[in-house]
Design a protein around this motif. Structure first.
Motif, PDB file in Angstrom:
ATOM      1  N   ARG A 163      -2.740   2.934  -2.544  1.00 49.79           N
ATOM      2  CA  ARG A 163      -1.929   3.858  -1.742  1.00 49.79           C
ATOM      3  C   ARG A 163      -2.799   4.499  -0.665  1.00 49.79           C
ATOM      4  O   ARG A 163      -2.796   5.709  -0.465  1.00 49.79           O
ATOM      5  CB  ARG A 163      -1.262   4.907  -2.629  1.00 49.79           C
ATOM      6  N   HIS A 164      -3.516   3.629   0.028  1.00 50.84           N
ATOM      7  CA  HIS A 164      -4.482   4.095   1.030  1.00 50.84           C
ATOM      8  C   HIS A 164      -4.511   3.110   2.190  1.00 50.84           C
ATOM      9  O   HIS A 164      -4.667   1.904   1.980  1.00 50.84           O
ATOM     10  CB  HIS A 164      -5.875   4.192   0.383  1.00 50.84           C
ATOM     11  N   ARG A 206      -5.389  13.227  -3.032  1.00 49.98           N
ATOM     12  CA  ARG A 206      -4.798  12.343  -4.029  1.00 49.98           C
ATOM     13  C   ARG A 206      -4.244  13.128  -5.219  1.00 49.98           C
ATOM     14  O   ARG A 206      -3.236  12.738  -5.825  1.00 49.98           O
ATOM     15  CB  ARG A 206      -5.854  11.330  -4.499  1.00 49.98           C
ATOM     16  N   ALA A 236       0.825  -1.209   0.000  1.00 51.71           N
ATOM     17  CA  ALA A 236       0.000   0.000   0.000  1.00 51.71           C
ATOM     18  C   ALA A 236       0.858   1.257   0.000  1.00 51.71           C
ATOM     19  O   ALA A 236       0.556   2.237  -0.696  1.00 51.71           O
ATOM     20  CB  ALA A 236      -0.933  -0.013   1.209  1.00 51.71           C
ATOM     21  N   LEU A 237       1.938   1.249   0.766  1.00 52.60           N
ATOM     22  CA  LEU A 237       2.820   2.416   0.808  1.00 52.60           C
ATOM     23  C   LEU A 237       3.461   2.677  -0.551  1.00 52.60           C
ATOM     24  O   LEU A 237       3.694   3.828  -0.928  1.00 52.60           O
ATOM     25  CB  LEU A 237       3.910   2.221   1.866  1.00 52.60           C
ATOM     26  N   ARG A 238       3.722   1.602  -1.301  1.00 53.31           N
ATOM     27  CA  ARG A 238       4.349   1.737  -2.622  1.00 53.31           C
ATOM     28  C   ARG A 238       3.342   1.979  -3.738  1.00 53.31           C
ATOM     29  O   ARG A 238       3.728   2.225  -4.881  1.00 53.31           O
ATOM     30  CB  ARG A 238       5.162   0.480  -2.936  1.00 53.31           C
ATOM     31  N   GLY A 239       2.058   1.867  -3.426  1.00 51.58           N
ATOM     32  CA  GLY A 239       1.042   2.055  -4.446  1.00 51.58           C
ATOM     33  C   GLY A 239       0.819   0.833  -5.305  1.00 51.58           C
ATOM     34  O   GLY A 239       0.279   0.931  -6.409  1.00 51.58           O
ATOM     35  N   ASP A 276       1.510  12.273  -3.686  1.00 46.99           N
ATOM     36  CA  ASP A 276       1.676  10.954  -4.296  1.00 46.99           C
ATOM     37  C   ASP A 276       2.080   9.882  -3.297  1.00 46.99           C
ATOM     38  O   ASP A 276       2.364   8.744  -3.677  1.00 46.99           O
ATOM     39  CB  ASP A 276       2.675  11.010  -5.450  1.00 46.99           C
ATOM     40  N   GLY A 277       2.100  10.214  -2.014  1.00 48.00           N
ATOM     41  CA  GLY A 277       2.366   9.213  -0.989  1.00 48.00           C
ATOM     42  C   GLY A 277       1.089   8.517  -0.560  1.00 48.00           C
ATOM     43  O   GLY A 277       0.028   8.654  -1.186  1.00 48.00           O
ATOM     44  N   CYS A 278       1.173   7.776   0.513  1.00 47.97           N
ATOM     45  CA  CYS A 278       0.031   7.008   1.000  1.00 47.97           C
ATOM     46  C   CYS A 278      -0.893   7.906   1.826  1.00 47.97           C
ATOM     47  O   CYS A 278      -0.428   8.664   2.685  1.00 47.97           O
ATOM     48  CB  CYS A 278       0.518   5.829   1.840  1.00 47.97           C
ATOM     49  N   HIS A 283       6.206   8.232   4.569  1.00 41.81           N
ATOM     50  CA  HIS A 283       5.531   7.379   3.594  1.00 41.81           C
ATOM     51  C   HIS A 283       4.061   7.727   3.437  1.00 41.81           C
ATOM     52  O   HIS A 283       3.448   7.369   2.424  1.00 41.81           O
ATOM     53  CB  HIS A 283       5.644   5.912   4.024  1.00 41.81           C
ATOM     54  N   GLY A 284       3.471   8.358   4.450  1.00 38.77           N
ATOM     55  CA  GLY A 284       2.049   8.629   4.382  1.00 38.77           C
ATOM     56  C   GLY A 284       1.640   9.785   5.270  1.00 38.77           C
ATOM     57  O   GLY A 284       2.347  10.149   6.210  1.00 38.77           O
TER      58      GLY A 284
END
Length: 322
Positions: free
Chosen positions: A295-296, A256, A8-11, A260-262, A239-240
């Protein structure tokens, strides 16, 4: 769970987005053993994808003389009875602390116990507060703003000490077993200071703490308050981002477009305890529609009430995993 959170952190695509909720445990959080037991039991009951450890509010000020006690409230936070910074000279009197002892040592012990209980694969996040937030608690909100505007060099001196202790504590949390840091600022918003003031008195010290935690698997920045300086925080090395997205701009959908992070959020913690399970499920479905589930990490904007019905927590988790 670690793989799901990292994806999720990496999308990257996930079977379902990670989901986690957190709360205070008043009374239990004053001893490492009972704090650890309460957090582990909460996680075991709902099997969140990460465990965010929520220590006693103001824990970071205890070793500097902050006195606090619990009074009934839904958030489970403490009331501050006596603050150690009462005059300008008190900033320079703040001493460097050994973060392995006292209240900081208590929190490290709780982290180690939690890690031992949940095993190696669950992401465990330690809660660390920004130096300017710590300063606000040590002096009081109005007082810290007065020092910031009338005696800035005096405040900078205190922030130097606070940042050094906080950075060492963040590194010690990772050594004690935390996978990452939930880094919280309560001052990067319109109700606290101006954006320019946060650039001067908040950001530089924040970055020093985050540098100390650079090797963490998960770094989440929590921006507390309404009217947050969202754009000011976009280039923080995390990261988020987590904020009260249901209560203050931007929405998840708008965020969003700008970040572009989480995104960590989607649940209105303020009303969470008073809603029906179906209303909770609808809110989660709406949050996922705003992000597409990528990414959520589905989470509250802050702590949920300590009296939140278990049925609502179950509803949030099941809505994500459905």
């Amino acid at each position: 769970m670690r793989d799901r959170v990292q994806a999720a952190l990496r999308g990257e695509p996930v079977d379902h987005p990670p989901v986690a909720l957190w709360r205070h445990f008043p009374g239990d959080d004053l001893r490492a053993e009972s704090c650890a037991r309460a957090h582990v039991a909460f996680w075991q009951r709902f099997r969140f994808d990460l465990l965010k450890v929520t220590p006693a509010s103001g824990y970071y000020g205890e070793d500097w003389g902050l006195r606090a006690a619990y009074r009934p409230n839904r958030e489970g936070v403490r009331t501050y009875l006596d603050r150690p910074v009462k005059k300008a000279a008190d900033w320079s009197a703040l001493r460097p602390l050994d973060v392995t002892t006292g209240a900081y040592g208590r929190e490290l012990r709780a982290l180690a116990l939690i890690r031992s209980a949940v095993g190696p694969d669950l992401p465990v996040l330690a809660t660390v507060f920004s130096p300017l937030t710590v300063a606000r608690t040590l002096a009081g909100e109005r007082a810290v703003v007065r020092y910031l505007r009338e005696e800035p060099e005096t405040l900078h001196g205190g922030l130097e000490t606070i940042a050094d202790v906080t950075a060492r504590f963040a590194a010690a949390c990772l050594a004690a077993g935390a996978s990452g840091i939930f880094f919280a600022t309560q001052m990067a918003c319109t109700g606290a200071v101006t954006e320019e003031e946060y650039e001067t008195f908040g950001r530089p010290y924040d970055l020093r703490v985050l540098e100390a935690a650079r090797g963490a698997e998960v770094l989440i920045l929590h921006a507390h308050g309404e009217g947050i300086y969202f754009d000011l925080l976009l280039d923080y090395p995390v990261h988020g981002l987590n904020w009260h997205d249901r209560r203050t701009p931007p929405s998840l959908a708008e965020a969003r477009k700008r970040y572009d992070g989480c995104l960590v959020g989607g649940i209105d913690e303020l009303h969470f305890g008073d809603r029906t399970p179906e209303e909770v499920r609808a809110e989660v479905r709406d949050a996922l529609s705003q992000t597409g589930g990528l990414r959520h990490i589905v989470a509250p904007g802050c702590v949920i009430p300590i009296d939140a019905p278990e049925a609502n927590i179950e509803a949030a988790v099941r809505a994500v995993r459905a």
